[in-house]
Scaffold this active site. Structure first.
Site, PDB file in Angstrom:
ATOM      1  N   TYR A 186      -1.705  -7.661  17.450  1.00 36.91           N
ATOM      2  CA  TYR A 186      -1.901  -6.843  16.231  1.00 36.91           C
ATOM      3  C   TYR A 186      -3.106  -5.925  16.408  1.00 36.91           C
ATOM      4  O   TYR A 186      -3.029  -4.720  16.132  1.00 36.91           O
ATOM      5  CB  TYR A 186      -2.108  -7.754  15.018  1.00 36.91           C
ATOM      6  CG  TYR A 186      -2.304  -6.988  13.714  1.00 36.91           C
ATOM      7  CD1 TYR A 186      -1.238  -6.297  13.123  1.00 36.91           C
ATOM      8  CD2 TYR A 186      -3.536  -6.938  13.075  1.00 36.91           C
ATOM      9  CE1 TYR A 186      -1.420  -5.594  11.932  1.00 36.91           C
ATOM     10  CE2 TYR A 186      -3.713  -6.248  11.882  1.00 36.91           C
ATOM     11  CZ  TYR A 186      -2.655  -5.570  11.315  1.00 36.91           C
ATOM     12  OH  TYR A 186      -2.819  -4.867  10.141  1.00 36.91           O
ATOM     13  N   THR A 215      -1.616  -7.775  -0.365  1.00 39.90           N
ATOM     14  CA  THR A 215      -0.225  -7.294  -0.368  1.00 39.90           C
ATOM     15  C   THR A 215       0.670  -8.382   0.229  1.00 39.90           C
ATOM     16  O   THR A 215       0.177  -9.418   0.674  1.00 39.90           O
ATOM     17  CB  THR A 215      -0.047  -6.038   0.516  1.00 39.90           C
ATOM     18  OG1 THR A 215      -0.270  -6.433   1.880  1.00 39.90           O
ATOM     19  CG2 THR A 215      -0.999  -4.919   0.141  1.00 39.90           C
ATOM     20  N   ILE A 267       0.823  -1.200   0.000  1.00 37.37           N
ATOM     21  CA  ILE A 267       0.000   0.000   0.000  1.00 37.37           C
ATOM     22  C   ILE A 267       0.866   1.262   0.000  1.00 37.37           C
ATOM     23  O   ILE A 267       0.559   2.241  -0.685  1.00 37.37           O
ATOM     24  CB  ILE A 267      -0.940  -0.040   1.230  1.00 37.37           C
ATOM     25  CG1 ILE A 267      -1.958  -1.187   1.053  1.00 37.37           C
ATOM     26  CG2 ILE A 267      -1.655   1.288   1.432  1.00 37.37           C
ATOM     27  CD1 ILE A 267      -2.681  -1.577   2.329  1.00 37.37           C
ATOM     28  N   LYS A 306      -3.120  -1.784  16.315  1.00 37.97           N
ATOM     29  CA  LYS A 306      -3.898  -0.995  15.349  1.00 37.97           C
ATOM     30  C   LYS A 306      -4.909  -0.096  16.051  1.00 37.97           C
ATOM     31  O   LYS A 306      -5.211   0.997  15.561  1.00 37.97           O
ATOM     32  CB  LYS A 306      -4.588  -1.940  14.349  1.00 37.97           C
ATOM     33  CG  LYS A 306      -3.585  -2.582  13.392  1.00 37.97           C
ATOM     34  CD  LYS A 306      -3.038  -1.535  12.442  1.00 37.97           C
ATOM     35  CE  LYS A 306      -1.707  -1.841  11.845  1.00 37.97           C
ATOM     36  NZ  LYS A 306      -1.186  -0.785  10.970  1.00 37.97           N
TER      37      LYS A 306
HETATM   38  N1  LIG Z   1      -3.128  -5.281   3.436  1.00 37.10           N
HETATM   39  C1  LIG Z   1      -4.199  -5.238   4.234  1.00 37.10           C
HETATM   40  O1  LIG Z   1      -5.225  -5.895   3.980  1.00 37.10           O
HETATM   41  C2  LIG Z   1      -4.176  -4.400   5.463  1.00 37.10           C
HETATM   42  C3  LIG Z   1      -5.325  -4.403   6.269  1.00 37.10           C
HETATM   43  C4  LIG Z   1      -5.351  -3.569   7.372  1.00 37.10           C
HETATM   44  C5  LIG Z   1      -4.267  -2.765   7.658  1.00 37.10           C
HETATM   45  N2  LIG Z   1      -3.157  -2.808   6.860  1.00 37.10           N
HETATM   46  C6  LIG Z   1      -2.032  -1.940   7.207  1.00 37.10           C
HETATM   47  O2  LIG Z   1      -1.559  -1.290   6.067  1.00 37.10           O
HETATM   48  C7  LIG Z   1      -0.162  -0.976   6.240  1.00 37.10           C
HETATM   49  C8  LIG Z   1       0.609  -1.370   5.001  1.00 37.10           C
HETATM   50  O3  LIG Z   1       0.546  -2.777   4.893  1.00 37.10           O
HETATM   51  P1  LIG Z   1       0.698  -3.546   3.507  1.00 37.10           P
HETATM   52  O4  LIG Z   1      -0.515  -4.386   3.382  1.00 37.10           O
HETATM   53  O5  LIG Z   1       1.097  -2.638   2.419  1.00 37.10           O
HETATM   54  O6  LIG Z   1       1.893  -4.532   3.904  1.00 37.10           O
HETATM   55  P2  LIG Z   1       3.308  -4.842   3.202  1.00 37.10           P
HETATM   56  O7  LIG Z   1       3.143  -4.966   1.748  1.00 37.10           O
HETATM   57  O8  LIG Z   1       3.868  -5.985   3.977  1.00 37.10           O
HETATM   58  O9  LIG Z   1       4.144  -3.527   3.496  1.00 37.10           O
HETATM   59  C9  LIG Z   1       4.553  -3.230   4.810  1.00 37.10           C
HETATM   60  C10 LIG Z   1       5.611  -2.181   4.736  1.00 37.10           C
HETATM   61  O10 LIG Z   1       6.037  -1.862   6.078  1.00 37.10           O
HETATM   62  C11 LIG Z   1       7.452  -1.911   6.097  1.00 37.10           C
HETATM   63  N3  LIG Z   1       7.968  -2.228   7.430  1.00 37.10           N
HETATM   64  C12 LIG Z   1       7.689  -3.300   8.178  1.00 37.10           C
HETATM   65  N4  LIG Z   1       8.392  -3.266   9.309  1.00 37.10           N
HETATM   66  C13 LIG Z   1       9.135  -2.129   9.279  1.00 37.10           C
HETATM   67  C14 LIG Z   1      10.090  -1.548  10.146  1.00 37.10           C
HETATM   68  N5  LIG Z   1      10.438  -2.126  11.297  1.00 37.10           N
HETATM   69  N6  LIG Z   1      10.653  -0.370   9.811  1.00 37.10           N
HETATM   70  C15 LIG Z   1      10.319   0.224   8.628  1.00 37.10           C
HETATM   71  N7  LIG Z   1       9.443  -0.287   7.751  1.00 37.10           N
HETATM   72  C16 LIG Z   1       8.865  -1.461   8.076  1.00 37.10           C
HETATM   73  C17 LIG Z   1       7.792  -2.989   5.107  1.00 37.10           C
HETATM   74  O11 LIG Z   1       9.159  -2.915   4.761  1.00 37.10           O
HETATM   75  P3  LIG Z   1       9.891  -4.126   3.952  1.00 37.10           P
HETATM   76  O12 LIG Z   1       9.645  -3.817   2.506  1.00 37.10           O
HETATM   77  O13 LIG Z   1      11.293  -4.001   4.361  1.00 37.10           O
HETATM   78  O14 LIG Z   1       9.233  -5.396   4.389  1.00 37.10           O
HETATM   79  C18 LIG Z   1       6.846  -2.646   3.980  1.00 37.10           C
HETATM   80  O15 LIG Z   1       7.340  -1.568   3.206  1.00 37.10           O
HETATM   81  C19 LIG Z   1       0.263  -1.700   7.519  1.00 37.10           C
HETATM   82  O16 LIG Z   1       0.290  -0.789   8.589  1.00 37.10           O
HETATM   83  C20 LIG Z   1      -0.839  -2.713   7.734  1.00 37.10           C
HETATM   84  O17 LIG Z   1      -1.005  -3.056   9.106  1.00 37.10           O
HETATM   85  C21 LIG Z   1      -3.089  -3.599   5.765  1.00 37.10           C
END
Ligand SMILES: NC(=O)c1ccc[n+]([C@@H]2O[C@H](COP(=O)([O-])OP(=O)(O)OC[C@H]3O[C@@H](n4cnc5c(N)ncnc54)[C@H](OP(=O)(O)O)[C@@H]3O)[C@@H](O)[C@H]2O)c1
Length: 370
Positions: A223, A260, A55, A227
């Site tokens: 988690y 993702t 995202i 959140k």
């Molecule tokens: N996807 C969903 O359905 C969903 C639903 C509810 C909420 N969310 C929230 O949306 C946000 C984005 O998630 P996403 O789905 O895009 O997940 P994603 O594709 O796994 O991306 C997560 C990102 O966070 C980075 N990250 C993780 N740990 C970190 C750290 N210690 N320091 C710096 N960066 C860090 C990752 O870096 P790396 O590239 O190094 O791994 C990656 O760029 C999150 O907060 C997640 O909880 C997502």
């Protein structure tokens, strides 16, 4: 998503759009959504955490297309460079650079803040998006916090606190107040801070006696709490900013269920170093299937919309929570939605703020700042 939702003409949005293939590695059933109109962001500096993937990367692309200069703090330099290459391929004139940031280390957070404070450049938009989800066993950050609480909530809160001077110095945009996106429709100017929460926050519970899951660890419970803490932080930041005139508009968003790498991260937590390498967890397979069927799971191009609206739309408000408008808020176009009951307890939010300040050692001003 209902046809009515697709057809409605909402201020600040464009006409309904048919999706094409996304950057997702799997096919998904094409669906329609109402896009967010992003104002001209030329001359604006935007910081997006977690933009090396998912995202955050999708958000970064939309902000770059609108002319924002991007600061992308990443924990993995190679993934960061790959993300920049993708952004430049998509938006050839993108102004984008990475910085090191591991949110699971307060030293790393402080180093990034020092770096940006030394630049002295205002930050106009900040999206606290990075996150980790449900590691099966309890991990801790460099500072000993449970990993999800430490990364998702405490690391981001510390980052925002340390960057407050740069957020406060955000001024009118080059495109003028009517289109800059930094005067909300209630007339409040200021930098936007959008925190990425989750529908999981609805189920969050604060165990004041065991915030760091030391006595008992449940991946999902930790988690959900992280959140909820992020949602409460976003709303409390807006209340404090209003009360003390900090000049920051803070709101929150969630992406519904968006396909993702979050669902493939598994025990390796996305670092590519752990036991999940080459063996995506079952959850990922389920999500891919649902995405393909167009059921309850949406592609990144849709999942970014709530945060994109929250952080750029001229109609977006502080203290508001944006999410997909479809049934159950799993998928759909972006719309403000009701804040979950657990996050409406202002006394708890204030207490959590104080506890979080004590844990991180990063303190926001007690009142107005000069
Ligand atoms: N996807 C969903 O359905 C969903 C639903 C509810 C909420 N969310 C929230 O949306 C946000 C984005 O998630 P996403 O789905 O895009 O997940 P994603 O594709 O796994 O991306 C997560 C990102 O966070 C980075 N990250 C993780 N740990 C970190 C750290 N210690 N320091 C710096 N960066 C860090 C990752 O870096 P790396 O590239 O190094 O791994 C990656 O760029 C999150 O907060 C997640 O909880 C997502």
């Amino acid at each position: 998503m209902s046809k009515a939702a697709v057809k409605k003409a909402t201020p600040g949005r464009t006409a309904p759009k048919k999706t094409t293939r996304t950057s997702s590695p799997v096919r998904h059933r094409a669906r329609r959504y109402t896009d967010v109109v992003v104002p001209d962001l030329s001359g604006r500096r935007a910081l997006v955490t977690g933009a090396s993937d998912g995202i955050g990367l999708g958000l970064a692309e939309r902000l770059a297309r609108a002319g924002a200069e991007l600061v992308l703090p990443v924990r993995n330099p190679a993934k960061g460079e790959a993300a920049v290459a993708r952004l430049r391929a998509a938006v050839p004139d993108a102004v984008v650079g990475t910085r090191p940031l591991d949110l699971a280390s307060l030293d790393s957070v402080a180093a990034l803040a020092d770096d940006l404070l030394a630049d002295g450049r205002p930050i106009d938009l900040l999206v606290a998006n990075a996150g980790v989800m449900t590691p099966p066993t309890r991990h801790t950050t460099a500072d000993g916090f449970e990993l999800q609480l430490g990364t998702n909530h405490l690391g981001h809160m510390a980052l925002v606190g340390l960057l407050l001077p740069l957020l406060r110095s955000s001024g009118p945009g080059t495109s003028g107040p009517s289109t800059s996106g930094f005067s909300t429709s209630d007339g409040r100017p200021g930098a936007r801070v959008t925190t990425m929460s989750s529908a999981a926050a609805r189920f969050g519970v604060i165990d004041w006696a065991d915030l760091n899951s030391e006595r008992a660890y449940s991946p999902v419970r930790a988690y959900n709490f992280s959140k909820l803490a992020q949602l409460m932080f976003a709303l409390e930041l807006d209340r404090r900013s209003r009360a003390h005139g900090w000049g920051i508009v803070s709101n929150a968003a969630h992406p519904g269920t968006t396909y993702t790498g979050l669902y493939a991260a598994g025990p390796a937590l996305g670092t590519g170093t752990g036991t999940s390498a080459g063996e995506p967890p079952r959850m990922d397979a389920v999500m891919r299937r649902l995405l393909g069927l167009g059921v309850m799971v949406q592609p990144v191009e849709m999942g970014i919309l709530p945060a994109l609206q929250a952080v750029t739309d001229v109609t977006a408000q502080g203290g508001t929570f944006y999410g997909p408008d479809g049934v159950g808020h799993f998928t759909g176009s972006s719309a403000p939605q009701r804040v979950y009951r657990a996050a409406t307890d202002e006394a708890a939010a204030s207490r959590l703020w104080d506890v979080s300040e004590n844990l991180t050692g990063v303190r926001f001003p007690d009142g107005p700042v000069g």
